[in-house]
Motif scaffolding. Structure first.
Motif, PDB file in Angstrom:
ATOM      1  N   ARG A 176       0.739  -1.168   0.040  1.00  0.00           N
ATOM      2  CA  ARG A 176       0.087  -0.082   0.058  1.00  0.00           C
ATOM      3  C   ARG A 176       0.927   1.185   0.159  1.00  0.00           C
ATOM      4  NH1 ARG A 176      -5.618  -0.411   2.398  1.00  0.00           N
ATOM      5  NH2 ARG A 176      -5.216   1.846   2.677  1.00  0.00           N
ATOM      6  N   THR A 191     -12.029  -1.700  -2.921  1.00  0.00           N
ATOM      7  CA  THR A 191     -10.829  -1.616  -3.458  1.00  0.00           C
ATOM      8  C   THR A 191     -10.316  -0.802  -4.646  1.00  0.00           C
ATOM      9  OG1 THR A 191     -11.121  -3.513  -5.085  1.00  0.00           O
ATOM     10  CG2 THR A 191     -10.397  -4.258  -2.914  1.00  0.00           C
ATOM     11  N   GLN A 251      -3.924  -2.593  -7.372  1.00  0.00           N
ATOM     12  CA  GLN A 251      -3.242  -3.893  -7.102  1.00  0.00           C
ATOM     13  C   GLN A 251      -4.183  -5.163  -7.712  1.00  0.00           C
ATOM     14  OE1 GLN A 251      -2.600  -4.698  -2.941  1.00  0.00           O
ATOM     15  NE2 GLN A 251      -1.446  -2.717  -2.962  1.00  0.00           N
ATOM     16  N   VAL A 304      -7.421  -1.118  -0.356  1.00  0.00           N
ATOM     17  CA  VAL A 304      -6.254  -1.528  -1.068  1.00  0.00           C
ATOM     18  C   VAL A 304      -5.551  -3.062  -0.580  1.00  0.00           C
ATOM     19  CG1 VAL A 304      -4.054  -1.287  -2.180  1.00  0.00           C
ATOM     20  CG2 VAL A 304      -5.734   0.658  -2.053  1.00  0.00           C
ATOM     21  N   VAL A 314      -7.674  -2.830   5.372  1.00  0.00           N
ATOM     22  CA  VAL A 314      -7.657  -1.312   5.791  1.00  0.00           C
ATOM     23  C   VAL A 314      -7.983  -1.118   7.321  1.00  0.00           C
ATOM     24  CG1 VAL A 314      -9.860  -0.739   5.352  1.00  0.00           C
ATOM     25  CG2 VAL A 314      -8.239   0.887   5.318  1.00  0.00           C
TER      26      VAL A 314
END
Length: 426
Positions: free
Chosen positions: A41, A171, A198, A239, A243
């Motif tokens: 991240r 995401t 990602q 991500v 989180v």
């Protein structure tokens, strides 16, 4: 005479032990996956894991080096550090009038335990818990994606003069997938939506386990709400599939303050000692209270448990559990309980999905080439409910809380015995 276990009993015990080992082995693989993803991240951090006392399953996840409290509790928290003989933390301002306590390289969970013992309370200073798209026993949606040629099943566009604005906190959005899947309703996704960074591993065509999750959620929403009168912003705070709660509260705050009518969150968490999340409670009091026309919808989770899953378990959140594909029963993987407001189909949902190679647990791979997948979880039931609320806003010309109440009234009328209020989108 001592009782001697029969061979059958020994065999059953051994099978149970093997199953527990397999479960924890897979869970450890998924934890390692989250560790890798979080490290990539832009704001990467070290994730801590507190295992259940039984040794089976995870009690909660947390961000190492940080504790959280509310501004009004800061003086009490700092006094507690003195009381346990620990150096005081560095204090930073967080969203929703939170205070983030930087404790350096000390284990945040151990420190939270010591502070709670001194304070006599578990809900004043807590770890900065980590949300993911499942958590607890299997850190992924209820199933892994399976290739499909589609299409997404759409309701007709709603008729009405009102517009709705929806934020999908997930995401992020795969802009290229809008073209690959040919899903026309992605036209409603706003240009300022954050990209899912990602999707693929190391520039290859290998699809990351959570790649495309936010895009799939947006499609589930638009399939119900329509695109002509709805705008959708997709955030990328989740991500890598995880989180921390302070970061997601920051994303929710931005969504609410930008004017979103409905916010759909496809993630949640369990907490230390099962307390209600300090960060989300602060968000409710400091942010959402000032925007009473915004509705928050959140996934109830995929652990097949009645243990409260946050923030879905708050009474100000519309929490969504999952039904089987035909809506006739609760999906076995869905969380449940009196805190779940409504259930919607979330099993074998067809969603847009990136093309490439996907690796399952155990090393088996599949090739995705049709721009779609079949995927299961409350992550896909939740945006469908958010979409129904947006749709009712458009059709009835009402605000989001009124639309939510009418949707939940419909669900109560269609209640499924032994499960709860039920929504079917067709």
């Amino acid at each position: 005479m001592a009782h001697r276990p029969s061979p059958t009993t020994i065999s059953a015990d051994a099978a149970s032990a093997d199953a527990m080992f397999d479960q924890n082995h897979r869970l450890m693989e998924e934890i390692q996956r989250l560790h890798r993803n979080i490290a990539r991240r832009p704001d990467g951090f070290e994730m801590g894991v507190r295992w259940h006392r039984t040794g089976v399953g995870v009690e909660y996840l947390y961000r190492q080096g940080q504790l959280v409290c509310r501004a009004g509790d800061l003086a009490t928290a700092l006094a507690a550090f003195d009381a346990i003989g620990q150096p005081g933390p560095e204090v930073a301002h967080g969203p929703a009038d939170l205070r983030v306590l930087d404790v350096g390289d000390r284990d945040a969970a151990d420190l939270a335990d010591a502070l709670a013992s001194t304070l006599g309370r578990d809900d004043l200073v807590t770890p900065n818990h980590v949300l993911d798209s499942q958590v607890h026993m299997a850190m992924c949606p209820a199933t892994e994606p399976v290739p499909s040629d589609g299409p997404v099943r759409d309701l007709p566009e709603p008729f009405g003069t009102r517009r709705s604005s929806v934020a999908v906190v997930d995401t992020g959005f795969v802009h290229a997938l809008a073209d690959e899947a040919g899903y026309q309703r992605f036209s409603a996704v706003t240009g300022d939506s954050r990209a899912d960074a990602q999707v693929y591993a190391d520039g290859s065509d290998r699809i990351e386990p959570y790649g495309g999750h936010g895009t799939a959620a947006a499609a589930c929403l638009l399939a119900v709400s329509g695109a002509e009168s709805t705008s959708v912003h997709v955030d990328s705070c989740l991500v890598g599939g995880a989180v921390d709660e302070v970061t997601v509260v920051d994303a929710l705050t931005a969504a609410v303050e930008s004017g979103a009518d409905v916010v759909s969150l496809q993630a949640g968490m369990y907490t230390r000692e099962h307390v209600a999340s300090v960060a989300f409670a602060a968000f409710r009091d400091e942010v959402l209270a000032a925007h009473p026309d915004t509705v928050v919808v959140a996934a109830a989770g995929n652990n097949g448990s009645d243990e409260k899953f946050w923030p879905a378990a708050f009474d100000w959140v519309t929490s969504v559990g999952g039904l089987t594909e035909d809506g006739s029963a609760r999906a076995g993987w869905s969380n449940h309980g009196e805190w779940v407001d409504v259930y919607a189909p979330g099993d074998n949902v067809t969603v847009p999905f990136p093309n490439g190679t996907y690796e399952y647990h155990g090393g088996v791979t599949a090739e995705f080439s049709g721009g779609h997948a079949v995927w299961s979880g409350t992550s896909f039931a939740t945006p469908a409910v958010a979409g129904l609320i947006a749709r009712r806003m458009i059709e009835d010309g009402v605000d989001a809380p009124t639309a939510r109440d009418r949707v939940l009234a419909d669900a109560a009328d269609a209640e499924l015995a032994g499960v709860g209020p039920r929504l079917l989108s067709d």
